[in-house]
Motif scaffolding. Structure first.
Motif, PDB file in Angstrom:
ATOM      1  N   SER A  52       0.828  -1.206   0.000  1.00 48.30           N
ATOM      2  CA  SER A  52       0.000   0.000   0.000  1.00 48.30           C
ATOM      3  C   SER A  52       0.861   1.253   0.000  1.00 48.30           C
ATOM      4  CB  SER A  52      -0.919   0.017   1.221  1.00 48.30           C
ATOM      5  OG  SER A  52      -1.951  -0.920   1.082  1.00 48.30           O
ATOM      6  N   PRO A  53       0.539   2.211  -0.854  1.00 48.13           N
ATOM      7  CA  PRO A  53       1.274   3.477  -0.824  1.00 48.13           C
ATOM      8  C   PRO A  53       0.809   4.352   0.331  1.00 48.13           C
ATOM      9  CG  PRO A  53      -0.404   3.542  -2.526  1.00 48.13           C
ATOM     10  CD  PRO A  53      -0.442   2.157  -1.946  1.00 48.13           C
ATOM     11  N   SER A  54       1.717   5.176   0.814  1.00 50.00           N
ATOM     12  CA  SER A  54       1.385   6.138   1.864  1.00 50.00           C
ATOM     13  C   SER A  54       1.857   7.515   1.430  1.00 50.00           C
ATOM     14  CB  SER A  54       2.022   5.744   3.200  1.00 50.00           C
ATOM     15  OG  SER A  54       3.433   5.642   3.086  1.00 50.00           O
ATOM     16  N   PHE A  55       1.087   8.545   1.838  1.00 49.72           N
ATOM     17  CA  PHE A  55       1.364   9.928   1.449  1.00 49.72           C
ATOM     18  C   PHE A  55       1.396  10.769   2.713  1.00 49.72           C
ATOM     19  CE2 PHE A  55      -0.239   7.768  -2.195  1.00 49.72           C
ATOM     20  CZ  PHE A  55       0.442   8.323  -3.276  1.00 49.72           C
ATOM     21  N   TRP A  56       2.529  11.407   2.941  1.00 53.06           N
ATOM     22  CA  TRP A  56       2.794  12.072   4.215  1.00 53.06           C
ATOM     23  C   TRP A  56       2.866  13.571   4.015  1.00 53.06           C
ATOM     24  CZ3 TRP A  56       4.010   8.881   8.631  1.00 53.06           C
ATOM     25  CH2 TRP A  56       4.025   7.514   8.340  1.00 53.06           C
ATOM     26  N   ASP A  57       2.041  14.287   4.768  1.00 53.40           N
ATOM     27  CA  ASP A  57       2.015  15.734   4.733  1.00 53.40           C
ATOM     28  C   ASP A  57       3.178  16.288   5.560  1.00 53.40           C
ATOM     29  OD1 ASP A  57       0.994  18.236   4.059  1.00 53.40           O
ATOM     30  OD2 ASP A  57      -1.060  17.629   4.494  1.00 53.40           O
ATOM     31  N   MET A  58       3.306  17.611   5.594  1.00 53.45           N
ATOM     32  CA  MET A  58       4.322  18.248   6.411  1.00 53.45           C
ATOM     33  C   MET A  58       3.838  18.284   7.856  1.00 53.45           C
ATOM     34  SD  MET A  58       6.479  18.757   4.086  1.00 53.45           S
ATOM     35  CE  MET A  58       7.713  19.703   4.936  1.00 53.45           C
ATOM     36  N   THR A  59       4.250  17.277   8.617  1.00 54.35           N
ATOM     37  CA  THR A  59       3.818  17.148  10.010  1.00 54.35           C
ATOM     38  C   THR A  59       4.871  16.353  10.764  1.00 54.35           C
ATOM     39  OG1 THR A  59       1.949  16.537  11.435  1.00 54.35           O
ATOM     40  CG2 THR A  59       2.463  15.031   9.615  1.00 54.35           C
ATOM     41  N   ILE A  60       4.906  16.463  12.084  1.00 50.46           N
ATOM     42  CA  ILE A  60       6.012  15.890  12.853  1.00 50.46           C
ATOM     43  C   ILE A  60       6.147  14.387  12.629  1.00 50.46           C
ATOM     44  CG2 ILE A  60       6.795  15.401  15.212  1.00 50.46           C
ATOM     45  CD1 ILE A  60       5.939  18.210  15.998  1.00 50.46           C
ATOM     46  N   LEU A  61       5.034  13.657  12.577  1.00 52.63           N
ATOM     47  CA  LEU A  61       5.142  12.216  12.364  1.00 52.63           C
ATOM     48  C   LEU A  61       5.777  11.920  11.009  1.00 52.63           C
ATOM     49  CD1 LEU A  61       4.500   9.570  13.829  1.00 52.63           C
ATOM     50  CD2 LEU A  61       2.373   9.451  12.533  1.00 52.63           C
ATOM     51  N   ALA A  62       5.536  12.750  10.014  1.00 60.09           N
ATOM     52  CA  ALA A  62       6.163  12.566   8.703  1.00 60.09           C
ATOM     53  C   ALA A  62       7.658  12.855   8.761  1.00 60.09           C
ATOM     54  CB  ALA A  62       5.499  13.465   7.671  1.00 60.09           C
ATOM     55  N   TYR A  63       8.058  13.866   9.531  1.00 61.10           N
ATOM     56  CA  TYR A  63       9.483  14.161   9.655  1.00 61.10           C
ATOM     57  C   TYR A  63      10.217  12.998  10.323  1.00 61.10           C
ATOM     58  CZ  TYR A  63       7.441  18.811   9.014  1.00 61.10           C
ATOM     59  OH  TYR A  63       6.704  19.883   8.554  1.00 61.10           O
ATOM     60  N   TRP A  64       9.554  12.358  11.251  1.00 65.88           N
ATOM     61  CA  TRP A  64      10.096  11.126  11.825  1.00 65.88           C
ATOM     62  C   TRP A  64      10.176  10.035  10.750  1.00 65.88           C
ATOM     63  CZ3 TRP A  64      12.204   9.083  16.161  1.00 65.88           C
ATOM     64  CH2 TRP A  64      12.264   9.880  17.306  1.00 65.88           C
ATOM     65  N   ALA A  65       9.118   9.931   9.961  1.00 66.87           N
ATOM     66  CA  ALA A  65       9.066   8.861   8.959  1.00 66.87           C
ATOM     67  C   ALA A  65      10.177   8.999   7.930  1.00 66.87           C
ATOM     68  CB  ALA A  65       7.703   8.861   8.270  1.00 66.87           C
ATOM     69  N   TRP A  66      10.558  10.231   7.598  1.00 66.87           N
ATOM     70  CA  TRP A  66      11.667  10.403   6.663  1.00 66.87           C
ATOM     71  C   TRP A  66      12.875   9.577   7.084  1.00 66.87           C
ATOM     72  CZ3 TRP A  66      11.818  16.489   6.197  1.00 66.87           C
ATOM     73  CH2 TRP A  66      10.751  16.908   5.385  1.00 66.87           C
ATOM     74  N   SER A  67      13.206   9.623   8.347  1.00 65.55           N
ATOM     75  CA  SER A  67      14.399   8.937   8.836  1.00 65.55           C
ATOM     76  C   SER A  67      14.121   7.519   9.308  1.00 65.55           C
ATOM     77  CB  SER A  67      15.016   9.728  10.002  1.00 65.55           C
ATOM     78  OG  SER A  67      15.520  10.978   9.574  1.00 65.55           O
ATOM     79  N   ALA A  68      12.956   7.304   9.937  1.00 68.50           N
ATOM     80  CA  ALA A  68      12.771   6.105  10.749  1.00 68.50           C
ATOM     81  C   ALA A  68      11.723   5.124  10.245  1.00 68.50           C
ATOM     82  CB  ALA A  68      12.409   6.519  12.180  1.00 68.50           C
TER      83      ALA A  68
END
Length: 350
Positions: A185-201
């Motif tokens: 499944s694809p996921s689409f992440w907005d500019m939000t703290i959980l997404a900034y975590w997702a970039w790395s982790a």
């Protein structure tokens, strides 16, 4: 071909090669060739935030995506030959331009404007897939039994740094999302703290599965982008992740989701305002100004559009997301939570 032959020789003779894999690897469908090359060279691989999924997350040579960590920056700077594939080494991929490579850089980039735009390199203007294939045909196998140990060491240092900051909630939330989201499944992440975590982790679980805006001008991107993916492939559940601030940019698209019965689950992390700006201001000035928002009851609002909504908790997030993603049609999952970013390492006092 002459340049790739030079690059192959440099990589074959390197003592400490490393690879940075960017979005160009994903767009060129070159993940398989990247893996072959990394294994032939025993070269550790880090993926940029745009290159998520280009290399297997749990591979012994995987440095994952911790590009905002100084331990990773130090490791890459220490490489005597650094292969950069499909990345311009811009702001986010260079730990906010603090990355200063000491070794030889080989850069493969299809966008001529990005080639050697940030660092001098042996620049190869080429599609990532074609260039990686050329390297595979000429590079010599390089034996190095220490490479996986060096990968484990740097990842261990990063884990220790994060563990010292009392950020278990954020890591548990990402783990819950990963377990709930089907691998395809694809996921689409907005500019939000959980997404900034997702970039790395966050383990993207494969190429073309994790998409994010990566810029302040992209606020509000997540939900509309997810709707587009669901319209293109109605059979696969899609996840959108937004903060409450970003959600307000595209809330009217709930009507689109309902009208076309699009298979999108929208996770809204509601912290009452622009969370990352609140954190920046508080750290810099001791208090935040104009970061709090008057916002709707998102569950009630979703219901008014005929879209099922549920208010969840960190403990029930996995179960609620799993149920929403497995139920056809649109849905909204609202998580009231105040999240924190890990401490930056690119600042003078970081």
């Amino acid at each position: 071909m002459e340049l790739t032959a030079v690059a192959a020789d440099l990589l074959s003779r390197a003592a400490r090669p490393a690879i940075i894999a960017g979005g160009g690897v994903v767009r060129a469908d070159a993940s398989g060739k990247l893996r072959q090359l990394a294994e032939r060279l025993n070269a550790p691989v880090v993926t940029t935030f745009g290159g998520k999924g280009a290399f297997p997350w749990e591979h012994p040579l995987s440095l994952q995506s911790w590009l905002e960590d100084r331990h990773m920056t130090d490791f890459l700077e220490d490489a005597d030959v650094l292969l950069v594939v499909g990345s311009g080494l811009g702001e986010l991929s260079s730990n906010y331009h603090t990355f200063k490579p000491r070794g030889r850089v080989v850069q493969i980039e299809a966008d001529l404007g990005k080639l050697e735009s940030n660092h001098p390199a042996l620049g190869i203007h080429a599609d990532a897939r074609l260039a990686l294939q050329a390297l595979l045909e000429t590079v010599r196998e390089r034996r190095d039994e220490t490479a996986p140990d060096r990968v484990r060491e740097v990842l261990g240092r990063i884990r220790d740094r994060i563990a010292a900051q009392d950020l278990g909630l954020e890591q548990r939330l990402l783990a819950s999302v990963r377990r709930a989201l089907p691998a395809a499944s694809p996921s689409f992440w907005d500019m939000t703290i959980l997404a900034y975590w997702a970039w790395s982790a966050f383990d993207a679980a494969g190429p073309n599965t994790m998409h994010s805006a990566q810029g302040a001008g992209g606020l509000g991107y997540g939900f509309p982008a997810a709707l587009g993916a669901a319209a293109a492939d109605p059979t696969t559940p899609v996840l959108a992740v937004s903060g409450d601030g970003g959600a307000l940019y595209s809330i009217a698209e709930l009507a689109t989701a309902r009208q076309y019965d699009l298979n999108v689950t929208w996770l809204i992390v509601d912290d009452g305002g622009y969370g990352i700006l609140r954190e920046y201001m508080t750290d810099a000035f001791g208090q935040a100004t104009a970061t709090e928002l008057t916002r709707p009851d998102y569950v009630a609002l979703a219901d008014s559009f005929g879209v099922p909504g549920v208010r969840t908790t960190p403990e029930s997030l996995e179960a609620d997301l799993t149920k929403a993603l497995s139920t056809p049609g649109p849905s909204v999952v609202v998580l009231p939570a105040v999240l924190r970013m890990f401490a930056p390492t690119h600042l003078a006092d970081g």
